[in-house]
Enzyme design. Structure first.
Site: not given
Ligand code: GUN
Length: 293
Positions: A57, A101, A124
């Site tokens: 990412k 994460q 997200d």
């Protein structure tokens, strides 16, 4: 199906095209006085797969000209310290969006962590407010994998309107949101959607009627080509590590070699949906930077 009629849904080509689009949008934004998008990521512990995903990412951000910040914490981090870092990112004016994460260590509640993220920075799309907005068809951050699937279909000009889509799996990250998005009255939707899962009876029959299959159950090569409708489009979300002939390799939820004999289009694993998930996150970060949730 003859090979001339078959289309490999190459995530490398599609993600490269979308990344170029994002890079241009960001650069043009800077020219008209907008700031450079800035994504932050929190990584707890050193789980190799999570560390590799986050590194990917960060690399993507560099490629499209975004700023990025990585905040690392040990696996035994105190919950309060993690919450403080989230709060600081919520307040930082120079960070447009951030992710924590997953998975997190067992002593930390994922739900509590996701709730602490400012929904306007939740790139997200996991915060309940954003999940609700997505379900209602309101502007929101669509989770990266379903978003990436829609962008893949758009890139290859695969129509969904009026098609019968069968989504295999009901996870909060993939199956549930993609089933909602495909059914909505939008250019990327208007499909007739069936969601099947581990307790579904007659799974094969459902699949045999599917024009579009989205496989997201995390079972290696679970769906053979013989279960598919001839000419079906297959989106394989699975990334399963298996041992074959003493070698470790990645396979999807669909048996690729038999699927290509029946389907009109299939995503490879690796090199398919995984790359598009990364595009989904970049797209959300660009939207966050430009004030477009
Ligand atoms: N772990 C696996 N997939 C994801 C994702 O899309 N976002 C985050 N934050 N963690 C993940």
């Amino acid at each position: 199906m003859s090979s001339a009629d078959f289309l490999l849904l190459d995530g490398k080509a599609a993600s490269a095209a979308w990344k170029e689009h994002i890079r241009k949008e960001a650069a043009e934004g800077v020219l008209v006085g907008k700031h450079r998008p800035h994504l932050a990521a929190i990584l707890v512990g050193d789980h190799p797969a999570s560390a590799a995903y986050v590194a990917g990412k960060i690399k993507d951000c560099e490629e499209v000209g975004f700023k990025s910040t990585l905040l690392r914490f040990p696996a035994d981090v105190h919950k309060e310290d993690l919450m403080e870092a989230i709060d600081a990112l919520n307040r930082r004016k120079d960070v447009d969006g951030f992710i924590v994460q997953l998975p997190l260590p067992n002593h930390i509640s994922e739900h509590e962590v996701l709730l602490a993220i400012d929904p306007a920075k939740d790139v997200d799309g996991f915060h309940p407010e954003n999940v609700g907005r997505m379900a209602l068809g309101l502007p929101t951050f669509v989770p990266a994998t379903p978003y990436g699937i829609l962008l893949l279909l758009e890139h290859f000009e695969i129509p969904t309107a009026g098609k019968h889509a069968v989504v295999v799996g009901r996870s909060h990250i993939v199956g549930s949101p993609i089933s909602i998005l495909l059914s909505q009255n939008t250019p990327a939707g208007n499909a007739t959607v069936t969601l099947v899962h581990s307790r579904t009876e007659g799974l094969e029959e459902h699949l045999r009627n599917a024009d579009l299959v989205v496989a997201a159950i995390g079972k290696p090569e679970f769906i053979p080509g013989s279960w598919l409708k001839p000419g079906a489009v297959v989106i394989d979300v699975g990334i399963n590590r298996v041992e074959r002939n003493g070698k470790s390799r990645l396979v999807g939820d669909v048996d690729f070699s038999s699927a290509v004999e029946v389907a009109s289009a299939v995503t490879p694993v690796p090199g398919g949906v995984g790359l598009m998930t990364r595009v989904g996150l970049l797209m959300n970060t660009l939207k966050a930077a430009h004030g477009l949730r």
